[in-house]
Design an enzyme around this catalytic site. Structure first.
Site, PDB file in Angstrom:
ATOM      1  N   LYS A 144      52.345  72.202  37.933  1.00 51.59           N
ATOM      2  CA  LYS A 144      51.313  72.949  37.201  1.00 51.59           C
ATOM      3  C   LYS A 144      51.803  74.356  36.862  1.00 51.59           C
ATOM      4  O   LYS A 144      51.557  74.866  35.760  1.00 51.59           O
ATOM      5  CB  LYS A 144      50.033  73.033  38.027  1.00 51.59           C
ATOM      6  CG  LYS A 144      48.946  73.888  37.374  1.00 51.59           C
ATOM      7  CD  LYS A 144      47.663  73.884  38.175  1.00 51.59           C
ATOM      8  CE  LYS A 144      46.595  74.756  37.508  1.00 51.59           C
ATOM      9  NZ  LYS A 144      45.295  74.682  38.191  1.00 51.59           N
ATOM     10  N   HIS A 287      63.830  31.088  21.635  1.00 52.13           N
ATOM     11  CA  HIS A 287      62.573  31.662  21.142  1.00 52.13           C
ATOM     12  C   HIS A 287      61.419  31.410  22.126  1.00 52.13           C
ATOM     13  O   HIS A 287      60.312  31.038  21.741  1.00 52.13           O
ATOM     14  CB  HIS A 287      62.240  31.123  19.758  1.00 52.13           C
ATOM     15  CG  HIS A 287      63.284  31.440  18.738  1.00 52.13           C
ATOM     16  ND1 HIS A 287      63.538  32.726  18.304  1.00 52.13           N
ATOM     17  CD2 HIS A 287      64.170  30.647  18.096  1.00 52.13           C
ATOM     18  CE1 HIS A 287      64.530  32.708  17.420  1.00 52.13           C
ATOM     19  NE2 HIS A 287      64.936  31.470  17.282  1.00 52.13           N
TER      20      HIS A 287
END
Length: 555
Positions: A144, A287
């Protein structure tokens, strides 16, 4: 009050409190050499002092000893005041002067090993003890206040920390990047804690019904940026979930060019198929659909090579450029067969050294070794617009997946060999996209119809592939590692095969296609309003049909 941005902030005083002590002595020595005063906690301070580096223990700063078995040590104004004071605000600095609190310019913290403790199977009390309190508070406080404070949570950054300390400190951009990394670190930690806590109540009353938590989340860490996604115009990256069972994302690449997005998708689908079986098994995927699945013959000299030869024989045309997964170590015999086939990826729990050498002669083939403890998520998440869908993962472990629980719906009870083929087909069909029909013989798929919008087309496709695309395996791989041979196309492979359907036949028309092709037995969930019509067709053809009562749609 002034809001002047501080660019480069010299590092004069550092707070170090780490569980993972990798590189700690080198970090402390480098900071000390740069003139940085060190403050530390517990075992971290002892390690620094043992290396002959001056260090103050945090209790000297706070005036309070650690208490409650170390649960409280840094939660004190003299610690957090020194981290959180905004040096751009004169009132904050006056407070530090009045309270005789020294500011920290650098905070180095990493957290208790919560995820590792959960993964170890430890009991609840042991897991709870690894919920860090003071560590995240220091990390968030420093992040912070990155306007003045540098926060480091990764031992991999220690070299940069020492260099910055010797060169006047980190600049603002660097502190912002460190803060972003720190917030991600605590977010991942809190997500793991929240997810584990919620998991304790998924079936609190024991009725088998999931009590879905109000919150769920994943903490994902970027592993690599991929060349592109499903298509070249899509950007893509791989992220790993350190709280999850190890899988394809953590595999060790032994050879070959970098994995693509589609490689990862297909390889994961191949693993899903191969690892549904306890016996040595191989799946060949294109696939995200199987073009071959097989388990080894009971008398095979090289079981995994035999399983691969049978899986490849399902549909060699489609196997070209495919992905292969094995649930056993890749042997020399299997490698010699694969070498003759254009293959994108081979993934397995391990590879014999000579097998790696054989396959490495092919420059582009990717060889991936699974990490120890491979497993799958208990639940599955799929993104939809505006949110995600979550469901428990589909596994072949329902009551209806056990042949002992199947209901004989038509014909005579199957003999042992036929029942074994039906069980194989029922397990293997789960890997194919719905609607799915899988024909099998001798513990190997011989024809697969998948991804069709109606079951009739899937039946037609499975029969067509069985009768036109497959080949026979001339000889299984011998103990000396001799490669199998393949002999011509095998016409009419559907005749005498068994069939599995991932969901019920809504009409008899799909089943009739299989019957006309000469299928000898069928397994399907049952449950259609026209089951009697389907049963009548099976009885008229004189074949065996079982109902499982379970379904395995895969969309």
């Amino acid at each position: 009050m002034s809001q002047t941005v501080l660019d480069r902030v010299p590092i004069r005083r550092a707070l170090i409190s780490v569980y993972d002590k990798t590189g700690l002595e080198e970090l402390a020595a480098g900071l000390h050499a740069a003139g940085v005063a060190l403050v530390s906690t517990g075992s971290t301070a002892k390690r620094i002092a043992a290396a002959g580096i001056p260090v103050s223990e945090v209790e000297e700063v706070t005036g309070s000893p650690e208490m409650l078995d170390g649960r409280v040590k840094t939660l004190h104004p003299r610690v957090h005041g020194g981290i959180l004071a905004d040096r751009r605000v004169p009132a904050h600095m006056k407070t530090l002067d009045d309270m005789k609190i020294e500011a920290f310019d650098l905070v180095v913290v990493n957290l208790y090993p919560f995820v590792d403790t959960v993964r170890s199977g430890a009991g609840n009390d042991a897991v709870v003890e690894q919920i860090d309190i003071g560590g995240p508070a220091m990390v968030r406080s420093a992040a912070k206040n990155h306007a003045a404070v540098s926060i480091v949570v990764d031992p991999g950054s220690y070299g940069a920390v020492v260099a910055a300390a010797a060169d006047g400190g980190f600049d603002l951009k660097s502190r912002q990047r460190l803060a972003a990394k720190a917030f991600a670190h605590t977010a991942a930690y809190d997500t793991a804690v929240a997810s584990w806590t919620a998991a304790q109540f998924l079936d609190e009353d024991g009725d088998g019904i999931i009590d879905w938590p109000a919150y769920t989340g994943l903490a994902l860490e970027r592993s690599e940026v991929l060349r592109y996604g499903e298509n070249p115009h899509q950007q893509a990256a791989l992220y790993v979930d350190k709280a999850a069972p190890a899988g394809i994302a953590q595999a060790d690449q032994l050879h070959g060019k970098a994995m693509s997005y589609n490689n990862y998708v297909d390889a994961d689908a191949a693993l899903r198929a191969a690892y549904d079986f306890d016996a040595p098994a191989v799946a060949v995927i294109k696939h995200a659909n199987p073009c071959g699945v097989a388990v080894a013959s009971a008398d095979a000299a090289d079981p995994i090579a035999d399983a691969h030869a049978k899986a490849h024989a399902t549909d060699p045309l489609s196997a070209f450029g495919g992905v292969i997964a094995a649930n056993r170590t890749v042997t020399v015999g299997m490698a010699r067969t694969i070498k003759e086939i254009f293959t994108e990826v081979v993934i397995a729990p391990a590879f014999e050294a000579e097998a790696v050498a054989i396959l490495s002669a092919k420059k582009n083939i990717r060889l991936l070794a699974l990490p120890e403890g491979y497993g799958r998520y208990a639940s599955e998440i799929r993104q939809v617009s505006g949110g995600v869908l979550v469901q428990m993962s589909d596994k072949v472990d329902a009551e209806g997946d056990n042949p002992a629980n199947w209901r004989l719906a038509a014909g005579e009870a199957a003999d042992e060999a036929t029942l074994a083929d039906l069980s194989f087909a029922w397990t293997a069909v789960r890997a194919a996209k719905s609607n799915a029909i899988l024909l099998a013989n001798n513990q190997a798929a011989v024809g697969i119809g998948m991804g069709q919008v109606n079951r009739v087309d899937s039946c037609k496709l499975a029969v067509e592939r069985a009768n036109t695309l497959g080949v026979t395996v001339e000889s299984t791989v011998d103990a000396a590692g001799g490669a199998s041979g393949f002999q011509g196309t095998s016409a009419q492979r559907a005749r005498g095969a068994v069939a599995a359907s991932d969901a019920f036949f809504p009409f008899a028309d799909g089943l009739q296609i299989l019957l006309d092709a000469g299928v000898r037995a069928v397994v399907q969930p049952g449950g259609s309003v026209r089951d009697e019509e389907v049963i009548a067709a099976a009885n008229a053809a004189g074949i065996t049909m079982y109902f499982t009562g379970a379904r395995h749609f895969f969309h």
